[in-house]
Design an enzyme around this catalytic site. Structure first.
Site, short mmCIF file in Angstrom:
data_model
loop_
_atom_site.label_atom_id
_atom_site.label_comp_id
_atom_site.label_asym_id
_atom_site.label_seq_id
_atom_site.Cartn_x
_atom_site.Cartn_y
_atom_site.Cartn_z
N CYS A 74 0.86 -1.19 0.00
CA CYS A 74 0.00 0.00 0.00
C CYS A 74 0.89 1.24 0.00
O CYS A 74 1.67 1.44 0.94
CB CYS A 74 -0.88 -0.02 1.25
N CYS A 189 -0.75 3.27 -6.59
CA CYS A 189 -1.71 2.72 -5.62
C CYS A 189 -1.90 1.29 -6.08
O CYS A 189 -2.13 1.03 -7.27
CB CYS A 189 -3.03 3.48 -5.67
N HIS A 191 -4.20 -0.70 -5.83
CA HIS A 191 -5.52 -1.05 -6.40
C HIS A 191 -5.54 -0.86 -7.93
O HIS A 191 -6.32 -1.52 -8.62
CB HIS A 191 -6.60 -0.13 -5.82
N1 DGL Z 1 -3.95 0.41 -2.10
C1 DGL Z 1 -3.61 1.60 -1.44
C2 DGL Z 1 -2.33 2.21 -2.02
O1 DGL Z 1 -1.50 1.54 -2.60
C3 DGL Z 1 -4.60 2.67 -1.14
C4 DGL Z 1 -6.06 2.54 -1.29
C5 DGL Z 1 -6.81 3.42 -0.29
O2 DGL Z 1 -6.94 2.97 0.84
O3 DGL Z 1 -7.21 4.54 -0.65
O4 DGL Z 1 -2.09 3.38 -1.88
#
Ligand code: DGL
Length: 262
Positions: A74, A189, A191
């Site tokens: 993350c 990110c 995601h």
């Molecule tokens: N997956 C997370 C990242 O790499 C962030 C997603 C979130 O919680 O907004 O920053």
């Protein structure tokens, strides 16, 4: 005694993009995937409160799972709290995920690079520091997206996402300046790689979408060299949701990834 696991952590299901690479490189290891979905999304959190939450959560996770290594999959968390985690738990090696600004600066031909991330990651000192140290010669545009992490979660759970809404989030990444165009967009990110095909389809021109997952997995492998596997793991891996209550679609997704929700 069971092998100590590799713990992979994210605010939600984005860290699965790192887990899948990690598994390819470490097929014998046991993994525990932790989604702090009770705190999702991390992008808008106030920094001090988020730091405290994650450090406290790791106290419990380390005590319970005794991981050989913890991968913070993350960017929003890594750019904020890696130093504190390492200081608080010196016996656990941590691998972070931070915006791939250095490789982007090395590869760009036009010198125009965009970093697509959560609002939290784009405002971090850490991110500014990466630009100053490794990309001072480039024009780096930071694009903080309010909605993409949620959209990625919806998409991977099989819900329809609106092209127009998605294009609105990514459009600021595309810069044209003095006859040059952005040629690399850093997916900062975890995601976002789930949306990479949609990004490609909607892009006004082709760019390289840089996903750091493979590099993170390689880093984890190198840190684990001193801790070889004595008994390869064959069973299902475990997923933990801090809400204690992931919905049906999420459970199905975890199952598809070979994870049993505990
Ligand atoms: N997956 C997370 C990242 O790499 C962030 C997603 C979130 O919680 O907004 O920053």
């Amino acid at each position: 005694m069971a092998e100590r696991p590799v713990l992979v952590f994210d605010s939600g299901i984005g860290g699965l993009t790192v887990l899948r690479e990690a598994r390819v490189r470490m097929p014998d290891r046991r993994f525990v995937y932790v989604a702090d979905d009770a705190g999702f999304p991390y992008g808008d959190w106030e920094e001090e409160a988020l730091k405290q939450r994650i450090v406290a959560l790791f106290g419990r996770l380390i005590a319970e799972h005794r991981p050989d290594i913890a991968v913070i999959a993350c960017n929003t968390a890594s750019t904020l709290v890696l130093t504190e985690l390492r200081a608080a738990y010196p016996d656990t090696p941590f691998v972070g995920t931070v915006p791939a600004i250095k490789p982007a600066a090395e590869r760009t031909r036009s010198g125009l690079v965009s970093v697509l991330a959560t609002p939290g990651t784009v405002k971090r000192e850490y991110t500014r520091g990466l630009i100053q140290s490794f990309a001072a010669q480039c024009h780096v545009r930071l694009v903080g997206s309010q909605n993409l992490a949620r959209m990625a979660e919806a998409h991977i759970r099989g819900e329809a996402i609106d092209d127009v809404a998605l294009r609105a989030e990514t459009a600021p990444c595309f810069v044209e300046e003095a006859g040059k165009r952005t040629d690399i967009v850093v997916l900062a990110c975890t995601h976002y790689p789930f949306l990479a095909n949609v990004f490609r389809r909607l892009a006004p021109w082709p760019v390289d979408w840089l996903d750091p997952a493979e590099a993170i997995a390689r880093r984890a492998v190198s840190l684990l060299k001193s801790k070889p596997v004595t008994e390869p793991h064959h069973g299902l891996d475990t997923a933990i949701f801090t809400s204690g209550n992931p919905d049906f679609q999420t459970r199905r997704l975890m199952h598809g990834f070979g994870l049993s929700v505990s």
